[in-house]
Scaffold this active site. Structure first.
Site, PDB file in Angstrom:
ATOM      1  N   THR A 131      75.456  -5.352 -34.495  1.00  0.00           N
ATOM      2  CA  THR A 131      74.842  -5.979 -33.314  1.00  0.00           C
ATOM      3  C   THR A 131      74.665  -7.478 -33.570  1.00  0.00           C
ATOM      4  O   THR A 131      74.898  -7.969 -34.680  1.00  0.00           O
ATOM      5  CB  THR A 131      73.458  -5.364 -32.999  1.00  0.00           C
ATOM      6  OG1 THR A 131      72.606  -5.506 -34.126  1.00  0.00           O
ATOM      7  CG2 THR A 131      73.549  -3.900 -32.630  1.00  0.00           C
TER       8      THR A 131
ATOM      9  N   PHE B 248      73.310   0.163 -40.016  1.00  0.00           N
ATOM     10  CA  PHE B 248      72.436   1.334 -40.021  1.00  0.00           C
ATOM     11  C   PHE B 248      72.209   1.733 -38.574  1.00  0.00           C
ATOM     12  O   PHE B 248      71.368   1.165 -37.889  1.00  0.00           O
ATOM     13  CB  PHE B 248      71.113   0.978 -40.697  1.00  0.00           C
ATOM     14  CG  PHE B 248      70.414   2.136 -41.340  1.00  0.00           C
ATOM     15  CD1 PHE B 248      71.000   3.392 -41.422  1.00  0.00           C
ATOM     16  CD2 PHE B 248      69.152   1.974 -41.899  1.00  0.00           C
ATOM     17  CE1 PHE B 248      70.350   4.460 -42.031  1.00  0.00           C
ATOM     18  CE2 PHE B 248      68.492   3.044 -42.518  1.00  0.00           C
ATOM     19  CZ  PHE B 248      69.087   4.272 -42.582  1.00  0.00           C
ATOM     20  N   GLU B 249      73.000   2.667 -38.098  1.00  0.00           N
ATOM     21  CA  GLU B 249      72.942   3.046 -36.689  1.00  0.00           C
ATOM     22  C   GLU B 249      72.896   4.564 -36.553  1.00  0.00           C
ATOM     23  O   GLU B 249      73.279   5.290 -37.465  1.00  0.00           O
ATOM     24  CB  GLU B 249      74.179   2.500 -35.953  1.00  0.00           C
ATOM     25  CG  GLU B 249      74.309   0.981 -35.980  1.00  0.00           C
ATOM     26  CD  GLU B 249      73.216   0.258 -35.216  1.00  0.00           C
ATOM     27  OE1 GLU B 249      72.476   0.882 -34.432  1.00  0.00           O
ATOM     28  OE2 GLU B 249      73.085  -0.982 -35.422  1.00  0.00           O
TER      29      GLU B 249
ATOM     30  N   ALA C 284      68.913  -7.662 -40.189  1.00  0.00           N
ATOM     31  CA  ALA C 284      67.575  -7.907 -39.646  1.00  0.00           C
ATOM     32  C   ALA C 284      66.923  -6.542 -39.561  1.00  0.00           C
ATOM     33  O   ALA C 284      67.462  -5.633 -38.936  1.00  0.00           O
ATOM     34  CB  ALA C 284      67.632  -8.566 -38.280  1.00  0.00           C
TER      35      ALA C 284
ATOM     36  N   TYR D  36      66.736 -19.385 -39.175  1.00  0.00           N
ATOM     37  CA  TYR D  36      66.290 -19.981 -37.918  1.00  0.00           C
ATOM     38  C   TYR D  36      65.165 -20.971 -38.200  1.00  0.00           C
ATOM     39  O   TYR D  36      64.376 -20.771 -39.126  1.00  0.00           O
ATOM     40  CB  TYR D  36      65.812 -18.902 -36.941  1.00  0.00           C
ATOM     41  CG  TYR D  36      65.409 -19.487 -35.609  1.00  0.00           C
ATOM     42  CD1 TYR D  36      66.349 -20.089 -34.785  1.00  0.00           C
ATOM     43  CD2 TYR D  36      64.078 -19.477 -35.199  1.00  0.00           C
ATOM     44  CE1 TYR D  36      65.982 -20.672 -33.584  1.00  0.00           C
ATOM     45  CE2 TYR D  36      63.698 -20.053 -33.992  1.00  0.00           C
ATOM     46  CZ  TYR D  36      64.666 -20.658 -33.190  1.00  0.00           C
ATOM     47  OH  TYR D  36      64.288 -21.239 -32.007  1.00  0.00           O
TER      48      TYR D  36
ATOM     49  N   TYR E 225      56.731 -18.475 -36.150  1.00  0.00           N
ATOM     50  CA  TYR E 225      58.038 -18.302 -36.793  1.00  0.00           C
ATOM     51  C   TYR E 225      58.134 -19.044 -38.129  1.00  0.00           C
ATOM     52  O   TYR E 225      57.896 -18.485 -39.182  1.00  0.00           O
ATOM     53  CB  TYR E 225      59.213 -18.670 -35.845  1.00  0.00           C
ATOM     54  CG  TYR E 225      60.481 -18.050 -36.383  1.00  0.00           C
ATOM     55  CD1 TYR E 225      60.925 -16.813 -35.918  1.00  0.00           C
ATOM     56  CD2 TYR E 225      61.186 -18.659 -37.434  1.00  0.00           C
ATOM     57  CE1 TYR E 225      62.032 -16.198 -36.487  1.00  0.00           C
ATOM     58  CE2 TYR E 225      62.290 -18.042 -38.003  1.00  0.00           C
ATOM     59  CZ  TYR E 225      62.715 -16.818 -37.522  1.00  0.00           C
ATOM     60  OH  TYR E 225      63.792 -16.207 -38.100  1.00  0.00           O
TER      61      TYR E 225
HETATM   62  P1  NAD Z   1      70.236  -7.637 -35.008  1.00  0.00           P
HETATM   63  O1  NAD Z   1      69.012  -6.813 -34.949  1.00  0.00           O
HETATM   64  O2  NAD Z   1      71.053  -7.778 -33.782  1.00  0.00           O
HETATM   65  O3  NAD Z   1      71.218  -7.094 -36.155  1.00  0.00           O
HETATM   66  C1  NAD Z   1      70.750  -6.504 -37.318  1.00  0.00           C
HETATM   67  C2  NAD Z   1      71.874  -5.786 -38.043  1.00  0.00           C
HETATM   68  O4  NAD Z   1      71.343  -5.290 -39.290  1.00  0.00           O
HETATM   69  C3  NAD Z   1      72.443  -4.571 -37.315  1.00  0.00           C
HETATM   70  O5  NAD Z   1      73.822  -4.489 -37.559  1.00  0.00           O
HETATM   71  C4  NAD Z   1      71.746  -3.390 -38.002  1.00  0.00           C
HETATM   72  O6  NAD Z   1      72.472  -2.165 -37.984  1.00  0.00           O
HETATM   73  C5  NAD Z   1      71.674  -3.922 -39.416  1.00  0.00           C
HETATM   74  N1  NAD Z   1      70.653  -3.278 -40.242  1.00  0.00           N
HETATM   75  C6  NAD Z   1      69.301  -3.298 -40.094  1.00  0.00           C
HETATM   76  N2  NAD Z   1      68.720  -2.602 -41.099  1.00  0.00           N
HETATM   77  C7  NAD Z   1      69.721  -2.148 -41.891  1.00  0.00           C
HETATM   78  C8  NAD Z   1      69.771  -1.381 -43.085  1.00  0.00           C
HETATM   79  N3  NAD Z   1      68.659  -0.940 -43.691  1.00  0.00           N
HETATM   80  N4  NAD Z   1      70.982  -1.094 -43.598  1.00  0.00           N
HETATM   81  C9  NAD Z   1      72.135  -1.514 -43.006  1.00  0.00           C
HETATM   82  N5  NAD Z   1      72.146  -2.262 -41.902  1.00  0.00           N
HETATM   83  C10 NAD Z   1      70.959  -2.557 -41.344  1.00  0.00           C
HETATM   84  O7  NAD Z   1      69.780  -9.038 -35.581  1.00  0.00           O
HETATM   85  P2  NAD Z   1      70.293 -10.544 -35.390  1.00  0.00           P
HETATM   86  O8  NAD Z   1      69.376 -11.200 -34.434  1.00  0.00           O
HETATM   87  O9  NAD Z   1      71.755 -10.620 -35.197  1.00  0.00           O
HETATM   88  O10 NAD Z   1      69.900 -11.126 -36.821  1.00  0.00           O
HETATM   89  C11 NAD Z   1      70.819 -11.309 -37.876  1.00  0.00           C
HETATM   90  C12 NAD Z   1      70.341 -12.487 -38.709  1.00  0.00           C
HETATM   91  O11 NAD Z   1      70.378 -13.663 -37.911  1.00  0.00           O
HETATM   92  C13 NAD Z   1      68.893 -12.350 -39.206  1.00  0.00           C
HETATM   93  O12 NAD Z   1      68.793 -12.912 -40.484  1.00  0.00           O
HETATM   94  C14 NAD Z   1      68.130 -13.200 -38.215  1.00  0.00           C
HETATM   95  O13 NAD Z   1      66.905 -13.682 -38.722  1.00  0.00           O
HETATM   96  C15 NAD Z   1      69.127 -14.317 -38.007  1.00  0.00           C
HETATM   97  N6  NAD Z   1      68.907 -15.153 -36.815  1.00  0.00           N
HETATM   98  C16 NAD Z   1      68.638 -14.596 -35.604  1.00  0.00           C
HETATM   99  C17 NAD Z   1      68.401 -15.424 -34.506  1.00  0.00           C
HETATM  100  C18 NAD Z   1      68.097 -14.848 -33.146  1.00  0.00           C
HETATM  101  O14 NAD Z   1      67.632 -15.590 -32.296  1.00  0.00           O
HETATM  102  N7  NAD Z   1      68.376 -13.598 -32.897  1.00  0.00           N
HETATM  103  C19 NAD Z   1      68.484 -16.816 -34.646  1.00  0.00           C
HETATM  104  C20 NAD Z   1      68.804 -17.355 -35.885  1.00  0.00           C
HETATM  105  C21 NAD Z   1      69.012 -16.502 -36.963  1.00  0.00           C
HETATM  106 NA    NA Z   2      73.475  -8.921 -36.903  1.00  0.00          NA
END
Ligand code: NAD
Ligand code: NA
Length: 399
Positions: free
Chosen positions: A51, A74-75, A140, A226, A236
């Site tokens: 995701t 992890f889905e 995440a 972020y 944050y």
């Molecule tokens: P998200 O929730 O969309 O994706 C998380 C992913 O991690 C998924 O693929 C999920 O299956 C996987 N995951 C979670 N727990 C797991 C586990 N135990 N084992 C295997 N896989 C696991 O999150 P995102 O928003 O895309 O965040 C990804 C990174 O980007 C994070 O570090 C987040 O802090 C960073 N980020 C996010 C934003 C934002 O606004 N969303 C902005 C800047 C940075």
């Molecule tokens: Na991700």
């Protein structure tokens, strides 16, 4: 079955496989429209691949530079009569489209924090790819069971030192209210959040991959961070999650040291605030994002996860002259357009003004809401939601 969105607060309990497929196809088309990424990666491991920024990274690598990809996530799989999660359907769609294009794509579904999943991933790389030249770390998660101690750490989203009061929005109803978030009561909240979202697991991954000999010479690895504006600092960047991000950014030094003899490099990329399953859980932030989107769309600088990852690959990690532009703290910045002065000035001005009454006029709350449902495959153009849909969709390599 007929699949409709069913929400509880900031989570959506259902997901639509055909909506996910269309979303993945749209992201692939975007990457293709930008042309091939010169010097792009060829064999890529994406941890957190299902995701948000993770699936977008996987698509950018595969369809931007013909990379073979292994995705770890992890889905919840689908089964007959039971829906899978959005990330499951995204991954099924991704593999299907990658295979159609003749690209190698396999996935591992399990806890990436565990030693077992790391070993399974190493075995798969050894068997199929030999080595990888890019490792994307995009996890995440609200919790992590530590693989060495067995301790289950839960992360929290809290300010540190003092309560934080600010505006927040319920994006379902459009109600803007004040919220007060109590600060951490003790250091455990901080250390637990750092244990979940800090850099230790990224280090563990890189150590294990290196020790197994599956990192190619010149390997790159990138994790996402972020920063955001001052108005969200208490919750944050200066809050518990920010401590974890400091730790993640700090771990770059250790990983770089470790990768030296491979001529490898570790990077943190500071990304734009976007609607993902993770960010919708943070108070105050969704209202900021709604105002941000309005300002950026007006200026024509708005991006989603796929546009961000295209720019990260083509204009940061894999530039023609192989120079990776960094800020004064050694970080990649693709939040540059979010943080532009005129954008932030516009958001700050509207932040003071925004109320329930003027929300839809001065913010892009409608875009936020749509993006949220899009994450789960809903409200996607071209998908017939009245039609009977097969909920049981396999990820081909998992089957
Ligand atoms: P998200 O929730 O969309 O994706 C998380 C992913 O991690 C998924 O693929 C999920 O299956 C996987 N995951 C979670 N727990 C797991 C586990 N135990 N084992 C295997 N896989 C696991 O999150 P995102 O928003 O895309 O965040 C990804 C990174 O980007 C994070 O570090 C987040 O802090 C960073 N980020 C996010 C934003 C934002 O606004 N969303 C902005 C800047 C940075
Ligand atoms: Na991700």
């Amino acid at each position: 079955m007929i699949i409709q969105p069913r929400t509880r607060g900031f989570i959506c309990l259902t997901a639509h496989p055909e909506g996910a497929l269309q979303t993945v196809k749209n992201q692939i088309e975007y990457i293709k429209s930008k042309g091939k990424i010169a010097n792009g990666p060829k064999k890529v491991l994406v941890i957190g691949a299902s995701t948000g920024f993770g699936i977008a990274s996987r698509i950018a690598a595969a369809f931007g530079s013909d990379a073979a990809t292994i995705g770890v996530f992890f889905e919840k799989p689908s089964s007959e009569g039971k829906l899978g999660t959005a990330g499951w359907y995204n991954s099924a769609a991704f593999e299907q489209e990658a295979h159609k294009a003749g690209l190698y794509a396999k996935s591992i579904n399990g806890d990436a924090f565990s030693d077992e999943i790391k070993q399974q991933t190493i075995d798969l790389i050894q068997k199929d790819l030999g080595q990888v030249d890019l490792v994307v770390y995009s996890l995440a998660s609200p919790r992590r069971t530590h693989p060495k101690t067995g301790v289950a750490h839960a992360s929290v989203l809290k300010p540190i030192g003092a309560p934080f009061t600010n505006k927040t929005v319920d994006f379902h109803t459009g109600a803007v209210t004040d919220i007060t978030i109590a600060p951490v009561e003790n250091d455990d909240d901080i250390s637990n959040t750092v244990a979940v979202m800090g850099g230790e697991d990224w280090k563990f991954w890189m150590e294990d991959l290196k020790n197994a000999g599956v990192l190619a010479d010149g390997v790159k690895t990138v994790a996402y961070s972020y920063i955001g504006p001052e108005l969200t600092f208490p919750i944050y960047r200066n809050g518990t999650i920010g401590q974890a991000k400091n730790d993640l950014e700090e771990s770059v030094k250790h990983i770089n040291e470790m990768l030296k003899d491979l001529n490898g490099k570790a990077y943190v990329s500071v990304n734009k605030a976007l609607v993902t399953q993770s960010s919708s859980a943070i108070p105050v932030v969704p209202l900021y994002i709604s105002l941000l989107f309005k300002a950026m769309k007006e200026k024509g600088t708005h991006e989603g996860t796929i546009e961000q990852m295209q720019r990260l690959f083509a204009e940061r990690l894999y530039t023609e002259d192989e120079n990776v532009p960094l800020d004064e703290n050694g970080r990649i910045r693709i939040d540059d357009w979010e943080m532009a002065e005129d954008v932030q000035a516009e958001v700050a001005k509207n932040w003071d003004k925004v109320t329930t009454e003027n929300l839809s006029e001065i913010s892009d709350i409608e875009g936020y809401r749509r993006d949220f449902f899009n994450l789960f495959g809903f409200e996607i153009d071209g998908v017939d939601y009245e039609k009977d849909t097969n909920e049981d969709v396999k990820v081909p390599s998992i089957a």
